[in-house]
Motif scaffolding. Sequence first.
Motif, PDB file in Angstrom:
ATOM      1  N   GLN A 206       0.845  -1.188   0.000  1.00 47.00           N
ATOM      2  CA  GLN A 206       0.000   0.000   0.000  1.00 47.00           C
ATOM      3  C   GLN A 206       0.884   1.242   0.000  1.00 47.00           C
ATOM      4  N   VAL A 207       0.405   2.306  -0.622  1.00 41.08           N
ATOM      5  CA  VAL A 207       1.053   3.613  -0.529  1.00 41.08           C
ATOM      6  C   VAL A 207       0.307   4.417   0.524  1.00 41.08           C
ATOM      7  N   VAL A 208       1.032   4.866   1.546  1.00 40.93           N
ATOM      8  CA  VAL A 208       0.426   5.531   2.705  1.00 40.93           C
ATOM      9  C   VAL A 208       0.871   6.989   2.743  1.00 40.93           C
ATOM     10  N   PRO A 209      -0.065   7.952   2.840  1.00 46.12           N
ATOM     11  CA  PRO A 209       0.331   9.363   3.000  1.00 46.12           C
ATOM     12  C   PRO A 209       1.082   9.544   4.321  1.00 46.12           C
ATOM     13  N   LEU A 210       2.099  10.377   4.301  1.00 43.24           N
ATOM     14  CA  LEU A 210       2.898  10.600   5.498  1.00 43.24           C
ATOM     15  C   LEU A 210       3.393  12.041   5.521  1.00 43.24           C
ATOM     16  N   PRO A 211       3.180  12.762   6.629  1.00 43.14           N
ATOM     17  CA  PRO A 211       3.696  14.142   6.706  1.00 43.14           C
ATOM     18  C   PRO A 211       5.220  14.154   6.677  1.00 43.14           C
ATOM     19  N   ALA A 212       5.769  15.323   6.465  1.00 43.11           N
ATOM     20  CA  ALA A 212       7.228  15.479   6.539  1.00 43.11           C
ATOM     21  C   ALA A 212       7.687  15.263   7.969  1.00 43.11           C
ATOM     22  N   PRO A 213       8.911  14.742   8.165  1.00 46.93           N
ATOM     23  CA  PRO A 213       9.400  14.462   9.517  1.00 46.93           C
ATOM     24  C   PRO A 213       9.348  15.663  10.460  1.00 46.93           C
ATOM     25  N   ALA A 214       9.435  16.865   9.928  1.00 49.26           N
ATOM     26  CA  ALA A 214       9.426  18.056  10.792  1.00 49.26           C
ATOM     27  C   ALA A 214       8.017  18.461  11.209  1.00 49.26           C
ATOM     28  N   GLU A 215       6.997  17.905  10.596  1.00 54.06           N
ATOM     29  CA  GLU A 215       5.623  18.285  10.915  1.00 54.06           C
ATOM     30  C   GLU A 215       5.154  17.611  12.200  1.00 54.06           C
ATOM     31  N   THR A 216       4.140  18.222  12.831  1.00 52.55           N
ATOM     32  CA  THR A 216       3.683  17.782  14.153  1.00 52.55           C
ATOM     33  C   THR A 216       3.147  16.355  14.137  1.00 52.55           C
ATOM     34  N   GLY A 217       2.392  15.983  13.109  1.00 55.58           N
ATOM     35  CA  GLY A 217       1.744  14.680  13.113  1.00 55.58           C
ATOM     36  C   GLY A 217       2.578  13.540  12.575  1.00 55.58           C
ATOM     37  N   TYR A 218       3.854  13.773  12.317  1.00 55.39           N
ATOM     38  CA  TYR A 218       4.672  12.745  11.668  1.00 55.39           C
ATOM     39  C   TYR A 218       4.785  11.465  12.511  1.00 55.39           C
ATOM     40  N   ARG A 219       5.144  11.622  13.789  1.00 54.23           N
ATOM     41  CA  ARG A 219       5.385  10.436  14.609  1.00 54.23           C
ATOM     42  C   ARG A 219       4.102   9.623  14.802  1.00 54.23           C
ATOM     43  N   MET A 220       2.965  10.302  14.984  1.00 52.29           N
ATOM     44  CA  MET A 220       1.724   9.566  15.181  1.00 52.29           C
ATOM     45  C   MET A 220       1.337   8.807  13.914  1.00 52.29           C
ATOM     46  N   GLU A 221       1.545   9.403  12.745  1.00 50.07           N
ATOM     47  CA  GLU A 221       1.246   8.683  11.504  1.00 50.07           C
ATOM     48  C   GLU A 221       2.189   7.500  11.318  1.00 50.07           C
ATOM     49  N   ALA A 222       3.430   7.641  11.759  1.00 48.93           N
ATOM     50  CA  ALA A 222       4.366   6.520  11.706  1.00 48.93           C
ATOM     51  C   ALA A 222       3.897   5.386  12.615  1.00 48.93           C
ATOM     52  N   HIS A 223       3.385   5.743  13.793  1.00 53.83           N
ATOM     53  CA  HIS A 223       2.848   4.727  14.706  1.00 53.83           C
ATOM     54  C   HIS A 223       1.628   4.028  14.084  1.00 53.83           C
ATOM     55  N   ARG A 224       0.773   4.804  13.432  1.00 52.83           N
ATOM     56  CA  ARG A 224      -0.403   4.194  12.785  1.00 52.83           C
ATOM     57  C   ARG A 224       0.024   3.248  11.670  1.00 52.83           C
ATOM     58  N   LEU A 225       1.066   3.611  10.947  1.00 58.01           N
ATOM     59  CA  LEU A 225       1.588   2.728   9.918  1.00 58.01           C
ATOM     60  C   LEU A 225       2.083   1.423  10.529  1.00 58.01           C
ATOM     61  N   ALA A 226       2.796   1.511  11.644  1.00 55.79           N
ATOM     62  CA  ALA A 226       3.281   0.309  12.329  1.00 55.79           C
ATOM     63  C   ALA A 226       2.115  -0.554  12.800  1.00 55.79           C
ATOM     64  N   ASP A 227       1.040   0.069  13.270  1.00 52.03           N
ATOM     65  CA  ASP A 227      -0.136  -0.686  13.712  1.00 52.03           C
ATOM     66  C   ASP A 227      -0.776  -1.436  12.553  1.00 52.03           C
ATOM     67  N   GLU A 228      -0.804  -0.803  11.364  1.00 56.15           N
ATOM     68  CA  GLU A 228      -1.381  -1.460  10.196  1.00 56.15           C
ATOM     69  C   GLU A 228      -0.496  -2.625   9.735  1.00 56.15           C
ATOM     70  N   ILE A 229       0.807  -2.441   9.784  1.00 58.32           N
ATOM     71  CA  ILE A 229       1.709  -3.544   9.431  1.00 58.32           C
ATOM     72  C   ILE A 229       1.530  -4.689  10.426  1.00 58.32           C
ATOM     73  N   THR A 230       1.334  -4.367  11.689  1.00 58.17           N
ATOM     74  CA  THR A 230       1.076  -5.405  12.694  1.00 58.17           C
ATOM     75  C   THR A 230      -0.180  -6.181  12.350  1.00 58.17           C
ATOM     76  N   ARG A 231      -1.204  -5.480  11.884  1.00 57.23           N
ATOM     77  CA  ARG A 231      -2.442  -6.166  11.489  1.00 57.23           C
ATOM     78  C   ARG A 231      -2.197  -7.068  10.286  1.00 57.23           C
ATOM     79  N   TRP A 232      -1.442  -6.586   9.307  1.00 54.80           N
ATOM     80  CA  TRP A 232      -1.119  -7.425   8.143  1.00 54.80           C
ATOM     81  C   TRP A 232      -0.414  -8.713   8.572  1.00 54.80           C
ATOM     82  N   ALA A 233       0.513  -8.569   9.500  1.00 55.64           N
ATOM     83  CA  ALA A 233       1.373  -9.702   9.843  1.00 55.64           C
ATOM     84  C   ALA A 233       0.767 -10.648  10.865  1.00 55.64           C
ATOM     85  N   SER A 234      -0.115 -10.124  11.752  1.00 57.70           N
ATOM     86  CA  SER A 234      -0.624 -10.964  12.841  1.00 57.70           C
ATOM     87  C   SER A 234      -2.129 -11.131  12.838  1.00 57.70           C
TER      88      SER A 234
END
Length: 309
Positions: A128-156
């Motif tokens: 999947q292609v996932v939208p992601l803010p620039a690393p300097a933007e406020t929501g970057y880390r939370m979107e990265a965490h959401r991406l990790a949660d989705e990968i966890t769902r794919w794998a488990s």
Amino acid sequence: MRRLLTLLFCLAAAPLAAQDTTEFREGVRLGVEYQPGVRPGLIVLPGPGLDSLRAIVRRDLDYTDRFEMITVADAPGSTSGSSAGDGGLNYGIYKALGAQMAVELGEAAGGVAVRLHDLNLSRVRNQQVVPLPAPAETGYRMEAHRLADEITRWASGTVGSAATRFLFVADGRIYRIDSDGADITPLTAAGGTALSPVWSPDGQRFAYTRLESGRGAVVVHSLATGTNQTAPGTQTALNITPAFGPDGRTLAFAHSDESGTDIFTSNVAENCCAQRLTVGRYADNLSPTFSPDGRRIAFVSTRAGPPQI
């Protein structure tokens, strides 16, 4: 007030006694054991750029405790060899390292391209292609965490919980922190005294007790607007241990004065309708918690003597 403080001390120093007086002659010990090889091996593949994203995703996947993370500083990405699968990776090399799955992250137009490779079947399981803010933007880390949660769902098969934030109190201030211990942010002003922070169900507000001028009001703070709302019924005396109902409209709390401590609710959505739920004269009732359907409330009470639930 003194009796309430004594009760809080007792709760911290002694276990709660259930109202059921049945004696158990034999205890039951519960434990969790992991056996080697039970958790599938998973590797986050190296690649050009996106270093901070890979670090966050790798740590989040590790913290799920569902995978044996394979860490290789310079794992190969060659497509050469007969074991290269339809994902363009040399699956055999990663399988030899003990991995059953591999996560590939790459830059793409509009965001990040994510692939989960099944090394045993030599194919791409999800992509999947996932939208992601620039690393300097406020929501970057939370979107990265959401991406990790989705990968966890794919794998488990079950979504992860990395996109979670905690509230805690230090030096009288309320702070927010990410689930991986990063991005600590103060949410209340310095110089005050705040207690008992709790999230609303949608994560857009939190309630807490603000001590000032000899009383403690329950305040609902909006993260979106930065505004504060004093919960109805908490303008006087000491009000502690707030808890949101599942609908986010109802707030339960403990109201303490000289006659005792009782459970109240109020409608914070319409800023009205404070209602007393318990009548325990010279007893303390506190720490309310809603049932998932919002139709019942559990709380701690001294109405029968020692603290009980």
